[in-house]
Design a protein around this motif. Structure first.
Motif, PDB file in Angstrom:
ATOM      1  N   GLY A 163      -5.446  -6.684   2.720  1.00  8.93           N
ATOM      2  CA  GLY A 163      -5.420  -5.626   2.048  1.00  8.93           C
ATOM      3  C   GLY A 163      -6.775  -5.548   1.034  1.00  8.93           C
ATOM      4  O   GLY A 163      -7.707  -6.084   1.259  1.00  8.93           O
ATOM      5  N   TYR A 196       1.769   1.818  -3.656  1.00  4.80           N
ATOM      6  CA  TYR A 196       0.411   2.059  -4.342  1.00  4.80           C
ATOM      7  C   TYR A 196       0.016   3.610  -4.117  1.00  4.80           C
ATOM      8  O   TYR A 196      -0.219   4.298  -5.446  1.00  4.80           O
ATOM      9  N   GLU A 197       0.041   3.920  -2.918  1.00  2.20           N
ATOM     10  CA  GLU A 197      -0.267   5.415  -2.769  1.00  2.20           C
ATOM     11  C   GLU A 197       0.574   6.224  -3.080  1.00  2.20           C
ATOM     12  O   GLU A 197      -0.012   7.398  -3.392  1.00  2.20           O
ATOM     13  N   ARG A 243       0.792  -1.235  -0.170  1.00  2.00           N
ATOM     14  CA  ARG A 243      -0.108  -0.125   0.110  1.00  2.00           C
ATOM     15  C   ARG A 243       0.774   1.287   0.054  1.00  2.00           C
ATOM     16  O   ARG A 243       0.473   2.341  -0.692  1.00  2.00           O
ATOM     17  N   VAL A 246      -3.195  -4.918  -3.348  1.00  2.00           N
ATOM     18  CA  VAL A 246      -2.563  -3.746  -2.579  1.00  2.00           C
ATOM     19  C   VAL A 246      -2.661  -4.423  -1.213  1.00  2.00           C
ATOM     20  O   VAL A 246      -3.705  -4.451  -0.571  1.00  2.00           O
ATOM     21  N   ASP A 302      -1.773  -4.285   3.132  1.00  2.00           N
ATOM     22  CA  ASP A 302      -1.231  -3.009   3.906  1.00  2.00           C
ATOM     23  C   ASP A 302      -0.141  -3.663   4.945  1.00  2.00           C
ATOM     24  O   ASP A 302       0.558  -2.709   5.312  1.00  2.00           O
TER      25      ASP A 302
END
Lengths: 160, 160, 160
Positions: B125, B50-51, B47, B146, B148
């Protein structure tokens, strides 16, 4: 091989699995045998056994009467630490339809919370089931609970 | 922004996600690439990446052929401790429909059980996916997994 | 006692629960109060309290305004370790229909991932809810989150 059953069948099947989790997690175990036919098989068995076709089951009941016995044992005779039980049921799917019988399956995760307030994962696994659709309420005719978790956390008291 | 697709679409989409979990948890990995279009993207990424739109993926396949390679690696060349895999898939939802393509998403929890019999949480996720609905069997055209859980428990072997 | 509502009702109800998990897990908390009616009750309470009808709730909000306050607190005033949140929602079921109000329930598992990258189980439990179906978007009129896990891992920051 893959059947896409009508939404009606899906909804009724999901309802049965939801009620099964609820009666156990709500601690209304006396209602648990009502979700099974009189002539039923309930087995809780490790995946290592299941894949070798070994017959042992940690819980193995061959009639609805045996399920009632299990509930009586849990309520009156088994000695175990008190606990809350929580079941996460996913992947409920109709595998085949054979007359009034559905073959279905699901995935589960089971948790136990003891009086110290800690929640621990007990089991993960899959169920392979037969469901009798002939009556006004659908019931399990067979439920084979296959868990990956060979090293079971604490004792097995409640069904999955 | 929120579309309520017909139950038909919901049921077919859920079926695809269920089969995806089944082929992996049943250890029928050879069937896994069949759930993807020839031109597909599969990515497993944290994540935190991804962010920030960072491209890295712990597993990153850009065609169905690459998925088949991955299965070959798992079966023949990767060195890892044997394990059972269990996936809990929830929150499957259609986000948008674009012609024959659905954009959809889901939430997952992935467990691994090693030969010591202990089951450990591997990942939690979300997935952000594109599904091709043009054929008789729906397939993933894109699947971005994705997670966490930055500190991955044990090695990543199987796809989610 | 058991109602089998139409697939339409099931699908709309599931959508509400899915969006509820998404706004929290996507960290779009500002959209969370939009899923509630103006006159609402939100309570997060341990099972040991719930079963004794004790009123305490770790989070207890008696209007949508109070939910907005909670979001403001999370964003601006609470001091806590940053974290990702992941919710697994299953067992969504309509229990009764009373005019424009549905009584429904669900099961949940909630995870937190702190900056060390470890994901830990925070809670398991059940929710007992009332859903207002009168508007074009369904909303929670009441949401009672009952967790088994008395010994809460880390602080409770986010709603379930």
């Amino acid at each position: 091989m893959i059947l896409l059953e009508s939404e009606y069948f899906d909804a009724r099947l999901e309802l049965l699995y939801k009620l099964h989790a609820e009666v156990i997690c709500d601690d209304e175990l006396e209602r648990w045998p009502d979700l099974y036919t009189d002539e039923c098989v309930y087995k809780l068995t490790p995946r290592t056994n299941y894949e070798r076709n070994l017959p042992h089951g940690g819980i193995f009941c061959e009639s609805r009467g045996a399920l009632i016995d299990r509930v009586t044992a849990i309520r009156n005779t088994l000695v175990y630490a008190p606990r809350f039980v929580s079941h996460t049921i996913t992947g409920i799917r109709i595998v085949a339809r054979e007359g009034n019988l559905l073959r279905s399956r699901s995935m589960f995760t089971a948790y136990q919370t003891l009086v110290d307030g800690n929640t621990a994962l007990q089991f993960v696994g899959r169920t392979f089931d037969k469901v009798d659709t002939s009556g006004s309420e659908w019931k399990f005719a067979e439920r084979i609970v296959v868990y990956d978790t060979d090293l079971v956390f604490r004792s097995v008291v409640h069904p999955i």
